[in-house]
Design an enzyme around this catalytic site. Structure first.
Site, PDB file in Angstrom:
ATOM      1  N   TYR A  93       8.591  -4.593  -7.057  1.00  0.00           N
ATOM      2  CA  TYR A  93       8.682  -5.442  -6.911  1.00  0.00           C
ATOM      3  C   TYR A  93       9.197  -6.384  -8.175  1.00  0.00           C
ATOM      4  O   TYR A  93       9.608  -7.444  -8.124  1.00  0.00           O
ATOM      5  CB  TYR A  93       7.538  -6.924  -6.539  1.00  0.00           C
ATOM      6  N   LYS A 125      -2.051   5.652  -4.742  1.00  0.00           N
ATOM      7  CA  LYS A 125      -2.373   6.992  -4.369  1.00  0.00           C
ATOM      8  C   LYS A 125      -2.535   7.513  -5.642  1.00  0.00           C
ATOM      9  O   LYS A 125      -0.928   8.135  -5.636  1.00  0.00           O
ATOM     10  CB  LYS A 125      -1.310   6.566  -3.481  1.00  0.00           C
ATOM     11  N   ASP A 177      -3.965   5.121   1.825  1.00  0.00           N
ATOM     12  CA  ASP A 177      -4.600   5.047   3.462  1.00  0.00           C
ATOM     13  C   ASP A 177      -5.576   4.815   4.058  1.00  0.00           C
ATOM     14  O   ASP A 177      -5.567   4.325   5.257  1.00  0.00           O
ATOM     15  CB  ASP A 177      -2.981   6.581   3.865  1.00  0.00           C
ATOM     16  N   ASP A 206       1.077  -6.202  -1.320  1.00  0.00           N
ATOM     17  CA  ASP A 206       1.840  -7.191  -0.218  1.00  0.00           C
ATOM     18  C   ASP A 206       1.234  -6.542   1.251  1.00  0.00           C
ATOM     19  O   ASP A 206       0.415  -7.121   1.709  1.00  0.00           O
ATOM     20  CB  ASP A 206       3.373  -7.203  -0.081  1.00  0.00           C
ATOM     21  N   ASP A 238      -1.415  -8.620   4.161  1.00  0.00           N
ATOM     22  CA  ASP A 238      -1.271  -9.250   5.735  1.00  0.00           C
ATOM     23  C   ASP A 238      -1.888  -8.806   6.635  1.00  0.00           C
ATOM     24  O   ASP A 238      -2.399  -9.242   7.656  1.00  0.00           O
ATOM     25  CB  ASP A 238       0.080  -8.228   5.760  1.00  0.00           C
TER      26      ASP A 238
END
Ligand code: ATP
Length: 338
Positions: free
Chosen positions: A123, A170, A203, A227, A231
């Protein structure tokens, strides 16, 4: 006296800002809380009007304030919030996902917080064209990773719930960047022996947030993963309309809903203002902590229990399964403030 900067934003931003202001005015009247709100422009409308998504005057006013409340902005979001996060060094993005009654939730009894590193990762906007391809730089530093890990452990200590931190990454694929993030969290964990520490690939975390969200307490993760997962977590507890967030630095903090400008429902009185009202609640908790001001904690509690009471009575906006308008919902919250 607390000076609060308010960016009213785009899309549903101005509507939920009006609701939030009315609620704060009601609390102000009842508790004689001395707050002064200054409305500021930033986002798509500001860009059209002034040529800048984040005008200098807005930035100056924010810097003079005690805290900032920011409604969502539209297409120019990256030029507003990403810049503010970096400029004000708001390194911790705090996104709680908490069960409220009568929600169209996947599961109940959830009270987790996602602590998202807010200054690095993909980002930072460092993207380049490279012939027929495009590349993005993913920067993960030891300092920022340790700093956010420490924040997460302190939060697990203060919350005193499951006393657990889950580091999400990850590192089996991104061995250098996420490897460093995971190692840094591991190191910080050694200083918090009374907090249970575990790790999860992103995941698996996405799956477990659906399968057994009630098992999480504090999740600490990198910017992009945080982020996306926040959500998801918001939807698990009932939707983005109930999801507040905080961007916290050492000296300053900015509070905003998790969701975006939601242009599809703008101007239709369909927005759920809880996300912004609960963001204001988080602001008072932060002001209370920063200034050792018990009154701020009292205000935060009053705001949350007013929203809680309204939805408990089945009074809800459309997004959470009801049929009342933004203004009606706001009036109910105000009349529930004791
Ligand atoms: P961004 O990428 O900027 O986060 P987005 O395009 O992913 O934005 P959002 O604006 O975050 O989308 O919201 C997705 C959808 O959720 C909206 O289109 C809207 O229908 C719904 N929604 C979001 N916030 C609210 C709210 N406060 N009240 C009611 N519905 C909402």
């Amino acid at each position: 006296m607390y000076q609060i900067a308010l960016i009213t934003g785009d899309g549903i931003g101005p509507e939920i800002s009006e609701s939030m202001i009315k609620v704060l005015e009601a609390v102000n009247d009842r508790l004689d809380l001395k707050i002064k709100i200054e409305k500021l422009e930033a986002g798509d409308n500001a860009l059209k009007k002034t040529g800048k998504a984040l005008p200098e005057s807005t930035l100056e006013s924010i810097k003079k304030s005690n805290a900032c409340l920011k409604a969502p902005v539209g297409e120019s979001a990256a030029d507003v919030i990403i810049v503010l996060r970096r400029m004000l060094n708001l390194y911790a993005n705090i996104r709680p996902a908490k069960s409220y009654p009568n929600m169209p939730a996947l599961k109940n009894n959830i009270d987790l917080v996602i602590v998202r590193e807010n200054t690095e990762d993909l980002y930072t906007g460092m993207e380049f064209d490279l012939g027929n391809a495009a590349v993005a730089l993913r920067i993960i530093s030891e300092n920022a990773s340790r700093r956010i890990a420490k924040y997460a452990f302190l939060m697990a200590t203060q919350r005193n719930q499951k006393r657990k931190v889950t580091c999400v990454h990850k590192s089996n694929v991104m061995r250098k960047t996420d490897g460093l993030f995971a190692r840094s969290c591991n190191e910080v964990a050694k200083g918090f022996q009374d907090i249970h520490f575990d790790q999860m690939y992103v995941d698996a975390c996405a799956m477990n947030l659906i399968r057994q969200p009630e098992t999480f307490d504090v999740i600490v993760t990198t910017n992009l993963f945080g982020d996306i997962l926040s959500d998801e977590a918001a939807q698990v507890v009932g939707g983005l309309g109930m999801a507040p967030a905080a961007n916290i630095g050492d000296d300053f903090a900015l509070f905003e809903p998790v969701h975006g400008a939601a242009f599809d429902i703008a101007g239709k009185q369909a927005a759920n203002p809880s996300s912004f009202i609960l963001s204001a609640k988080m602001m008072f908790e932060w002001l209370g902590m920063k200034n050792n001001d018990q009154k701020c904690f009292e205000v935060a509690k009053k705001i949350e229990s007013a929203v809680y009471g309204v939805v408990q009575n089945g009074i809800k906006t459309k997004d959470i399964g009801g049929n009342i308008t933004t203004s009606e919902f706001t009036e109910h919250v105000i009349s529930n403030i004791t």
